[in-house]
Write an enzyme that holds these catalytic residues in place. Sequence first.
Site, mmCIF file in Angstrom:
data_model
loop_
_atom_site.group_PDB
_atom_site.id
_atom_site.type_symbol
_atom_site.label_atom_id
_atom_site.label_comp_id
_atom_site.label_asym_id
_atom_site.label_seq_id
_atom_site.Cartn_x
_atom_site.Cartn_y
_atom_site.Cartn_z
ATOM 1 N N TYR A 280 109.268 79.746 -47.109
ATOM 2 C CA TYR A 280 109.884 78.406 -47.080
ATOM 3 C C TYR A 280 109.898 77.870 -45.648
ATOM 4 C CZ TYR A 280 113.289 74.796 -48.469
ATOM 5 O OH TYR A 280 113.919 73.603 -48.726
ATOM 6 N N SER B 155 113.381 70.438 -43.820
ATOM 7 C CA SER B 155 114.616 71.203 -44.005
ATOM 8 C C SER B 155 115.064 71.695 -42.644
ATOM 9 C CB SER B 155 114.316 72.411 -44.907
ATOM 10 O OG SER B 155 115.399 73.311 -44.918
ATOM 11 N N LYS C 146 108.201 74.379 -44.296
ATOM 12 C CA LYS C 146 109.010 73.273 -43.760
ATOM 13 C C LYS C 146 108.741 73.030 -42.278
ATOM 14 C CE LYS C 146 111.008 72.153 -47.638
ATOM 15 N NZ LYS C 146 110.758 70.855 -48.279
HETATM 16 N N1 LIG Z 1 118.971 71.650 -51.705
HETATM 17 C C1 LIG Z 1 118.880 72.132 -50.484
HETATM 18 O O1 LIG Z 1 119.750 72.894 -50.027
HETATM 19 C C2 LIG Z 1 117.706 71.729 -49.620
HETATM 20 C C3 LIG Z 1 117.800 71.993 -48.241
HETATM 21 C C4 LIG Z 1 116.743 71.614 -47.422
HETATM 22 C C5 LIG Z 1 115.637 70.981 -47.969
HETATM 23 N N2 LIG Z 1 115.570 70.748 -49.303
HETATM 24 C C6 LIG Z 1 114.390 70.076 -49.821
HETATM 25 O O2 LIG Z 1 114.778 68.902 -50.511
HETATM 26 C C7 LIG Z 1 113.745 68.522 -51.427
HETATM 27 C C8 LIG Z 1 114.375 68.174 -52.769
HETATM 28 O O3 LIG Z 1 114.859 69.372 -53.360
HETATM 29 P P1 LIG Z 1 116.258 69.459 -54.119
HETATM 30 O O4 LIG Z 1 117.152 70.286 -53.284
HETATM 31 O O5 LIG Z 1 116.685 68.126 -54.563
HETATM 32 O O6 LIG Z 1 115.832 70.398 -55.343
HETATM 33 P P2 LIG Z 1 115.657 70.132 -56.912
HETATM 34 O O7 LIG Z 1 115.084 71.397 -57.456
HETATM 35 O O8 LIG Z 1 116.927 69.632 -57.500
HETATM 36 O O9 LIG Z 1 114.565 68.964 -56.963
HETATM 37 C C9 LIG Z 1 113.216 69.190 -56.637
HETATM 38 C C10 LIG Z 1 112.334 68.460 -57.624
HETATM 39 O O10 LIG Z 1 110.952 68.696 -57.251
HETATM 40 C C11 LIG Z 1 110.220 68.852 -58.450
HETATM 41 N N3 LIG Z 1 108.957 69.575 -58.224
HETATM 42 C C12 LIG Z 1 108.790 70.902 -58.020
HETATM 43 N N4 LIG Z 1 107.482 71.197 -57.928
HETATM 44 C C13 LIG Z 1 106.816 70.030 -58.069
HETATM 45 C C14 LIG Z 1 105.443 69.683 -58.064
HETATM 46 N N5 LIG Z 1 104.487 70.630 -57.926
HETATM 47 N N6 LIG Z 1 105.108 68.388 -58.210
HETATM 48 C C15 LIG Z 1 106.065 67.431 -58.388
HETATM 49 N N7 LIG Z 1 107.379 67.709 -58.414
HETATM 50 C C16 LIG Z 1 107.743 68.990 -58.256
HETATM 51 C C17 LIG Z 1 111.162 69.624 -59.358
HETATM 52 O O11 LIG Z 1 110.766 69.549 -60.711
HETATM 53 C C18 LIG Z 1 112.493 68.969 -59.058
HETATM 54 O O12 LIG Z 1 112.727 67.893 -59.951
HETATM 55 C C19 LIG Z 1 112.783 69.697 -51.457
HETATM 56 O O13 LIG Z 1 111.674 69.415 -50.640
HETATM 57 C C20 LIG Z 1 113.592 70.838 -50.856
HETATM 58 O O14 LIG Z 1 112.777 71.832 -50.279
HETATM 59 C C21 LIG Z 1 116.588 71.119 -50.143
#
Ligand SMILES: NC(=O)c1ccc[n+]([C@@H]2O[C@H](COP(=O)([O-])OP(=O)(O)OC[C@H]3O[C@@H](n4cnc5c(N)ncnc54)[C@H](O)[C@@H]3O)[C@@H](O)[C@H]2O)c1
Length: 302
Positions: free
Chosen positions: A161, A148, A165
Site C-alpha cells: 500500500y 494517503s 500511495k
Molecule cells: N479509509 C482510509 O482510512 C483511507 C486512508 C487513506 C487513503 N484512503 C484511500 O481513499 C480512497 C477511497 O477509499 P475508501 O477509504 O473510501 O474505501 P472504500 O472501500 O469504502 O471505497 C473504495 C471504493 O473503490 C472501489 N474500487 C476498488 N477497486 C476498484 C477498481 N478496480 N475499479 C474501480 N473501483 C474500485 C470499491 O469498490 C469501493 O467502492 C482509496 O484510494 C483509499 O486507498 C483511505
Amino acid sequence: MNQFLGKVAVITGAASGMGRELANMAAGLGMKLVLADVQRKPLELAAEELLDGGAEVLAMVCDVRKGAHVQELADSAVARFGAVHLVFNNAGVGAGGLVWENTEEDWEWVLGVNLWGVIHGVRVFTRVMLDCAASDPSYRGWIVNTASMAGLLNAPALGVYNVSKSAVVALSETLYHDLKLVDAPIGTSVLCPYFIPTAIAHSHKHRPDELRTDAIITASQMAAQALTEKAVGSSKISAAQVARLTFDAIREERFYVFSHPQALGAVAERADALVHGREPADPYAAAPHLKQILKAGMKGRS
Ligand SMILES: NC(=O)c1ccc[n+]([C@@H]2O[C@H](COP(=O)([O-])OP(=O)(O)OC[C@H]3O[C@@H](n4cnc5c(N)ncnc54)[C@H](O)[C@@H]3O)[C@@H](O)[C@H]2O)c1
C-alpha cells in the site's frame, strides 16, 4: 476553482466511503455526476439515491486497473455531458503484512487499482480536459488524486500500500508541475487521508478472482488487518468531512489535502531524518498503540 453548478464531476470508487461522499458533495453543489466503480450493486444504489435527490447521473461499472475501461468512462462522460470539470481518481484497495510475505498477486492487485487506476485517470482525463479548455476560453478544471498519509510515512507491515500511495504522491506532484509548465487552466490536488471509517479494511471482498491466491494468510497480514480495522473504526473524522475538506481545497486552490494535519509531525520527522542522513523515523512514534497492535499480532507467528 469555485464554480461548480452545472459542471461535471467524475468520481472513481464512487460506490462507497469517500468516493460516495464526494458524490454527495458534488450533487449538493448542483454538479452532474459520472460515477464509476467495480461493484455493480452498490454503484447502482448510489446512482439511484443521487438521481432521487435530483442529480443528473451517469453510472458505469469500470475497473480502473484497465486503461480501456477508463477510456470508455471518459468517452461516455463526454458523450453524455459534453465536458468534464472535476476528476476524482479515488478508487483504492488495501493489503498489509511484512513486505516480503506479500504475493505477486497482492502487488498486482494493489498497484493495479491504487497506482494504475490513477495513472489511467491522469493519462486519459487530462487530455479530455485540455480538449475542453481548447474549445472554451472560460474553462477551469481540477484533478484530485487520492493518495494517503501512507504515501508520506511508509509505516511497517503496509509495504504494498505504501508503495502504491508514494507513487501517487510522485505522480500528483509531477502532474502539478507539468500543468503549470504548459499554463493549463487545470489545477490538481493530492488527497492524503489518515485513517477514515470506510469499507477499505474489507476491500479484499471485491478482489478479482484471477488475483486471489490460496496462499495462507500470515500472522503479519492478520496483524495488519487488525490494525487497519481498529484504526479505521476508531477514527473521529468521517468520510463526509474528508469530502468537505477536499472541496475546500479545490475552492482555495490548495495542492496538499490532509484529513489529520496533526499527523504531519511524523512526516516532518521523516523528512528531517532524510535530509540529515539519519535512520528512518518511526512512523508510529505519535501513535504507539498502533504499533502495539502490530507487535501483539506478530507474537503468534511461527
Ligand atoms: N479509509 C482510509 O482510512 C483511507 C486512508 C487513506 C487513503 N484512503 C484511500 O481513499 C480512497 C477511497 O477509499 P475508501 O477509504 O473510501 O474505501 P472504500 O472501500 O469504502 O471505497 C473504495 C471504493 O473503490 C472501489 N474500487 C476498488 N477497486 C476498484 C477498481 N478496480 N475499479 C474501480 N473501483 C474500485 C470499491 O469498490 C469501493 O467502492 C482509496 O484510494 C483509499 O486507498 C483511505
